[in-house]
Design a protein around this motif. Structure first.
Motif, PDB file in Angstrom:
ATOM      1  N   VAL A   1      -0.710  33.854  11.797  1.00 59.55           N
ATOM      2  CA  VAL A   1      -1.958  33.515  11.110  1.00 59.55           C
ATOM      3  C   VAL A   1      -1.749  32.295  10.227  1.00 59.55           C
ATOM      4  CG1 VAL A   1      -3.712  34.301   9.465  1.00 59.55           C
ATOM      5  CG2 VAL A   1      -2.742  35.912  11.118  1.00 59.55           C
ATOM      6  N   TYR A   2      -2.720  31.389  10.286  1.00 63.78           N
ATOM      7  CA  TYR A   2      -2.776  30.213   9.411  1.00 63.78           C
ATOM      8  C   TYR A   2      -4.039  30.315   8.569  1.00 63.78           C
ATOM      9  CZ  TYR A   2      -3.798  25.353   8.068  1.00 63.78           C
ATOM     10  OH  TYR A   2      -4.113  24.214   7.370  1.00 63.78           O
ATOM     11  N   LEU A   3      -3.898  30.253   7.244  1.00 65.97           N
ATOM     12  CA  LEU A   3      -5.036  30.345   6.329  1.00 65.97           C
ATOM     13  C   LEU A   3      -4.998  29.163   5.372  1.00 65.97           C
ATOM     14  CD1 LEU A   3      -4.889  34.138   5.335  1.00 65.97           C
ATOM     15  CD2 LEU A   3      -6.359  33.075   7.066  1.00 65.97           C
ATOM     16  N   SER A   4      -5.863  28.190   5.592  1.00 60.66           N
ATOM     17  CA  SER A   4      -5.896  27.027   4.708  1.00 60.66           C
ATOM     18  C   SER A   4      -6.581  27.381   3.393  1.00 60.66           C
ATOM     19  CB  SER A   4      -6.610  25.858   5.379  1.00 60.66           C
ATOM     20  OG  SER A   4      -7.887  26.236   5.848  1.00 60.66           O
ATOM     21  N   ARG A   5      -6.027  26.828   2.303  1.00 59.22           N
ATOM     22  CA  ARG A   5      -6.657  26.964   0.999  1.00 59.22           C
ATOM     23  C   ARG A   5      -7.988  26.221   1.016  1.00 59.22           C
ATOM     24  NH1 ARG A   5      -7.262  24.893  -4.044  1.00 59.22           N
ATOM     25  NH2 ARG A   5      -6.947  26.382  -5.771  1.00 59.22           N
ATOM     26  N   THR A   6      -8.843  26.459   0.053  1.00 62.35           N
ATOM     27  CA  THR A   6     -10.166  25.853   0.050  1.00 62.35           C
ATOM     28  C   THR A   6     -10.128  24.344   0.109  1.00 62.35           C
ATOM     29  OG1 THR A   6     -12.296  25.803  -1.120  1.00 62.35           O
ATOM     30  CG2 THR A   6     -10.309  25.873  -2.484  1.00 62.35           C
ATOM     31  N   ASP A   7      -9.097  23.709  -0.484  1.00 64.30           N
ATOM     32  CA  ASP A   7      -9.011  22.248  -0.462  1.00 64.30           C
ATOM     33  C   ASP A   7      -8.283  21.710   0.761  1.00 64.30           C
ATOM     34  OD1 ASP A   7      -6.358  22.839  -1.030  1.00 64.30           O
ATOM     35  OD2 ASP A   7      -6.456  22.138  -3.104  1.00 64.30           O
ATOM     36  N   VAL A   8      -7.746  22.587   1.600  1.00 64.38           N
ATOM     37  CA  VAL A   8      -7.030  22.257   2.832  1.00 64.38           C
ATOM     38  C   VAL A   8      -5.789  21.398   2.563  1.00 64.38           C
ATOM     39  CG1 VAL A   8      -7.345  21.676   5.269  1.00 64.38           C
ATOM     40  CG2 VAL A   8      -9.318  22.234   3.918  1.00 64.38           C
ATOM     41  N   HIS A   9      -5.226  21.507   1.384  1.00 62.55           N
ATOM     42  CA  HIS A   9      -3.986  20.783   1.085  1.00 62.55           C
ATOM     43  C   HIS A   9      -2.817  21.721   0.822  1.00 62.55           C
ATOM     44  CE1 HIS A   9      -5.139  16.555   1.154  1.00 62.55           C
ATOM     45  NE2 HIS A   9      -6.344  17.042   0.952  1.00 62.55           N
ATOM     46  N   SER A  10      -3.026  22.970   1.055  1.00 64.13           N
ATOM     47  CA  SER A  10      -1.944  23.953   1.135  1.00 64.13           C
ATOM     48  C   SER A  10      -2.458  25.092   1.991  1.00 64.13           C
ATOM     49  CB  SER A  10      -1.520  24.445  -0.260  1.00 64.13           C
ATOM     50  OG  SER A  10      -2.601  25.047  -0.949  1.00 64.13           O
ATOM     51  N   ALA A  11      -1.532  25.961   2.424  1.00 68.73           N
ATOM     52  CA  ALA A  11      -1.943  27.033   3.330  1.00 68.73           C
ATOM     53  C   ALA A  11      -0.971  28.187   3.257  1.00 68.73           C
ATOM     54  CB  ALA A  11      -2.032  26.520   4.765  1.00 68.73           C
ATOM     55  N   LEU A  12      -1.477  29.343   3.627  1.00 66.63           N
ATOM     56  CA  LEU A  12      -0.656  30.523   3.836  1.00 66.63           C
ATOM     57  C   LEU A  12      -0.322  30.617   5.316  1.00 66.63           C
ATOM     58  CD1 LEU A  12      -2.832  32.967   1.714  1.00 66.63           C
ATOM     59  CD2 LEU A  12      -0.610  32.020   1.035  1.00 66.63           C
ATOM     60  N   ALA A  13       0.908  30.958   5.611  1.00 68.76           N
ATOM     61  CA  ALA A  13       1.331  31.118   7.003  1.00 68.76           C
ATOM     62  C   ALA A  13       2.199  32.357   7.103  1.00 68.76           C
ATOM     63  CB  ALA A  13       2.104  29.887   7.475  1.00 68.76           C
ATOM     64  N   THR A  14       1.877  33.218   8.038  1.00 69.80           N
ATOM     65  CA  THR A  14       2.660  34.441   8.221  1.00 69.80           C
ATOM     66  C   THR A  14       4.031  34.102   8.806  1.00 69.80           C
ATOM     67  OG1 THR A  14       1.760  34.779  10.430  1.00 69.80           O
ATOM     68  CG2 THR A  14       0.593  35.836   8.591  1.00 69.80           C
ATOM     69  N   THR A  15       4.910  35.088   8.737  1.00 69.94           N
ATOM     70  CA  THR A  15       6.257  34.901   9.291  1.00 69.94           C
ATOM     71  C   THR A  15       6.203  34.540  10.766  1.00 69.94           C
ATOM     72  OG1 THR A  15       7.222  36.426   7.682  1.00 69.94           O
ATOM     73  CG2 THR A  15       8.460  36.053   9.713  1.00 69.94           C
TER      74      THR A  15
ATOM     75  N   ARG B   1       5.394  30.888  10.985  1.00 64.46           N
ATOM     76  CA  ARG B   1       6.526  30.098  10.499  1.00 64.46           C
ATOM     77  C   ARG B   1       7.629  30.029  11.551  1.00 64.46           C
ATOM     78  NH1 ARG B   1       7.169  30.424   4.246  1.00 64.46           N
ATOM     79  NH2 ARG B   1       5.052  30.867   3.547  1.00 64.46           N
ATOM     80  N   THR B   2       7.847  31.121  12.238  1.00 66.67           N
ATOM     81  CA  THR B   2       8.894  31.158  13.263  1.00 66.67           C
ATOM     82  C   THR B   2       8.580  30.211  14.411  1.00 66.67           C
ATOM     83  OG1 THR B   2       9.381  33.460  12.697  1.00 66.67           O
ATOM     84  CG2 THR B   2      10.144  32.683  14.840  1.00 66.67           C
ATOM     85  N   LEU B   3       7.298  29.994  14.675  1.00 71.48           N
ATOM     86  CA  LEU B   3       6.892  29.101  15.754  1.00 71.48           C
ATOM     87  C   LEU B   3       7.029  27.627  15.386  1.00 71.48           C
ATOM     88  CD1 LEU B   3       3.622  30.902  16.927  1.00 71.48           C
ATOM     89  CD2 LEU B   3       5.798  30.809  18.169  1.00 71.48           C
ATOM     90  N   THR B   4       7.234  27.337  14.092  1.00 68.81           N
ATOM     91  CA  THR B   4       7.228  25.959  13.600  1.00 68.81           C
ATOM     92  C   THR B   4       8.668  25.474  13.414  1.00 68.81           C
ATOM     93  OG1 THR B   4       5.145  26.434  12.457  1.00 68.81           O
ATOM     94  CG2 THR B   4       6.303  24.408  11.843  1.00 68.81           C
ATOM     95  N   GLU B   5       9.082  24.579  14.259  1.00 69.25           N
ATOM     96  CA  GLU B   5      10.473  24.132  14.271  1.00 69.25           C
ATOM     97  C   GLU B   5      10.828  23.373  12.993  1.00 69.25           C
ATOM     98  OE1 GLU B   5      13.467  21.441  17.085  1.00 69.25           O
ATOM     99  OE2 GLU B   5      11.396  21.835  17.688  1.00 69.25           O
ATOM    100  N   GLY B   6      11.967  23.711  12.401  1.00 69.79           N
ATOM    101  CA  GLY B   6      12.483  22.994  11.236  1.00 69.79           C
ATOM    102  C   GLY B   6      11.667  23.159   9.982  1.00 69.79           C
ATOM    103  N   LEU B   7      10.878  24.198   9.895  1.00 70.25           N
ATOM    104  CA  LEU B   7       9.973  24.360   8.755  1.00 70.25           C
ATOM    105  C   LEU B   7      10.710  24.417   7.425  1.00 70.25           C
ATOM    106  CD1 LEU B   7       7.049  24.805   7.795  1.00 70.25           C
ATOM    107  CD2 LEU B   7       7.430  27.263   8.081  1.00 70.25           C
TER     108      LEU B   7
END
Length: 537
Positions: free
Chosen positions: A141-155, A158-164
């Motif tokens: 799950v990707y959840l952008s903050r209201t300003d779209v300049h930060s976000a919550l990302a589930t584990t 995160r695992t799908l994102t290389e070199g995070l």
């Protein structure tokens, strides 16, 4: 592409907002253009040539709105999926996430949501990663903050994102910012199917049409969407079933990519900094609630190189700049580009600054000097201004009160183009006009008429189309019909009485936008003579 219309339409029996005739009650449209405006009596001469006669029954006809800053796919995903805007607490947001995950018919892929804002929650914090994972039942799950300049990302995401973990802005337990945020967003958006993207974009265009919006400026770029996303949106809009879309490609040095994609500029969300809510807007002095000054993504030299390249190519440049240090970098860079390729050439292209929130008198004067267009979002002040708002939390009362100085920009002759930055704030054109006219800081208020102009003609001027956005003979017939109630002329300050508010001045009226009054309802939206929205009878 849908064929052009050659129909002749006569509208009569209402109020037509037109500088050609402040008392106009009728309008004739031939094909894609306005042919005539005037009185009902004079309109009788056109009855025999009209293919359609629209009885307005007192309704208001205005130019269609232009939203000068949107992200269509993200907006559509919020419209059709998980929208956490307005969630009253952390507990409610997590419950909404769980309900959303449970409602999905198929497993796999990435689920996308938007709109959480911890500044208004009683808990005063975003969820931990453990809380997020539990609520998402292990989904990516990707959840952008209201300003779209930060976000919550589930584990799982995160695992799908290389070199995070090695990227700037990575936080093992909390929201992601900077490059880490851009990386997970790209991972999430890359997993949208073409059908998901098309459905989201159609939802945005349909919603815009319902609200009397006839044109959108899509602010795309490699960090916020993709080439494929912008190309798909422009192709969809070319079908002619909804508002027009003008694309911007926000990539440093991206002149050739912008041209190849059919974008009108190499700008938009080309980030010089981030956002105040995420503590990433770049400031001269530290935040009131954090011991740093935010994030600088571009230097003045990089800005200068980009503006010079765009100017040499005859293409408009644009930058996202919110904090005062970021705005200063843009001003310095544009001025340096002018010294390099010619100040008159730079000024002629009306390069844009998106958001431009933290401006002082010197930067306002520089905008005027350099011919910069301020593409701004009055709804930001409505959402985050005021004595208890996020701006005060981040900056303190003094600096917060200086943000979004629309009146000063107008006095200096800086062109204004209004937008929503949807999904950051929703598509809501009359609400945007109201937010500018009733700015939470009295000295920054502008008249309803000036705000309406910024949200109609201002959007066209921002792309060099000075002749459009008004209902006069020869202009493009993009207009909206409104159930609007009594029409008035509202000054920016009720203590000020001006000639324009006197009925004898002939100033055309607009709906009463005093807070608490209902906003106008769109009955029909027409783009280039073609109806793209008609309210149910």
């Amino acid at each position: 592409m849908t064929e052009r219309t050659n129909r002749t339409v006569l509208l009569r029996g209402g109020a037509v907002y037109s500088p050609a005739d402040p008392f106009a009650t009728a309008m004739l449209v031939e094909g894609e253009h306005v042919a005539w405006v005037g009185s009902d009596g004079a309109a009788e001469a056109y009855e025999g040539v009209a293919d359609e006669i629209v009885e307005l029954d007192g309704a208001l006809v205005t130019p269609a709105f232009v939203d000068a800053h949107v992200h269509a796919t993200s907006t559509g995903l919020a419209l059709t999926g998980l929208d956490l805007t307005g969630s009253p607490s952390l507990v409610d947001a997590l419950a909404a996430l769980t309900a959303f995950v449970d409602a999905q018919e198929t497993a796999g892929g990435v689920l996308i949501g938007h709109g959480w804002d911890e500044t208004g929650w009683p808990e005063g914090r975003p969820p931990t990663l453990a809380e997020l994972d539990a609520a998402a039942r292990g989904a990516a799950v990707y959840l952008s903050r209201t300003d779209v300049h930060s976000a919550l990302a589930t584990t799982a995401l995160r695992t799908l994102t290389e070199g995070l973990a090695d990227r700037p802005g990575h936080c093992a337990e909390g929201p992601l910012t900077k490059d880490a945020h851009h990386a997970v967003r790209q991972t999430a958006l890359a997993r949208l199917t073409p059908e998901q993207r098309r459905r989201a974009q159609r939802a945005t265009l349909a919603r815009a049409a319902e609200l009397g919006i006839g044109a959108l400026h899509e602010c795309a770029g490699p960090e916020i969407s993709s080439e494929a996303d912008l190309a798909a949106l422009l192709a969809l809009a070319a079908d002619g079933e909804g508002p027009e879309v003008f694309g911007y490609w926000g990539e440093l040095g991206g002149v050739e990519t912008a041209r190849r994609l059919g974008a009108v500029g190499a700008g938009g969300d080309l980030f010089v900094d981030g956002a105040l809510g995420s503590h990433t807007a770049c400031l001269h002095a530290a935040y009131a609630d954090a011991d740093h000054t935010g994030t600088a993504y571009l230097t003045a030299d990089q800005v200068a190189d980009h503006v010079a390249a765009c100017t040499e190519a005859g293409l408009q440049a644009g930058f996202h700049a919110i904090g005062d240090a970021a705005v200063g970098a843009v001003v310095d860079g544009v001025r340096a580009a002018g010294e390099r390729v010619g100040a008159a050439r730079v000024k002629a292209l009306r390069h844009r600054v998106e958001h431009a929130e933290a401006l002082d008198d010197e930067s306002v004067a520089a905008f005027a000097e350099l011919g910069l267009t301020a593409s701004v979002q009055p709804a930001f002040d409505a959402a985050w201004g005021g004595p208890e708002g996020m701006y005060v939390q981040r900056l303190g009362a003094g600096r917060a009160a200086a943000l979004n100085p629309f009146a000063a920009l107008l006095r200096a002759g800086v062109p204004l183009a209004f937008g929503s930055d949807a999904p950051v704030t929703p598509l809501d054109p009359w609400g945007t006009v109201r937010a500018a006219a009733f700015h939470r800081t009295l000295e920054h208020r502008i008249s309803v008429r000036a705000a309406f102009t910024a949200h109609t003609r201002g959007g066209w001027r921002a792309i060099g189309r000075d002749q459009d956005g008004v209902l006069v003979p020869g202009a493009v017939a993009s207009y909206a019909i409104w159930a609007a109630g009594d029409l008035v002329v509202q000054a920016p300050d009720s203590r000020v009485a001006g000639w324009s508010t006197d009925p004898r001045s002939g100033t055309p009226g607009l709906p009463d936008l005093t807070p608490g009054h209902p906003l106008p309802t769109c009955l029909r939206t027409v783009v280039r003579g073609r109806t793209v929205h008609a309210a149910a009878e």
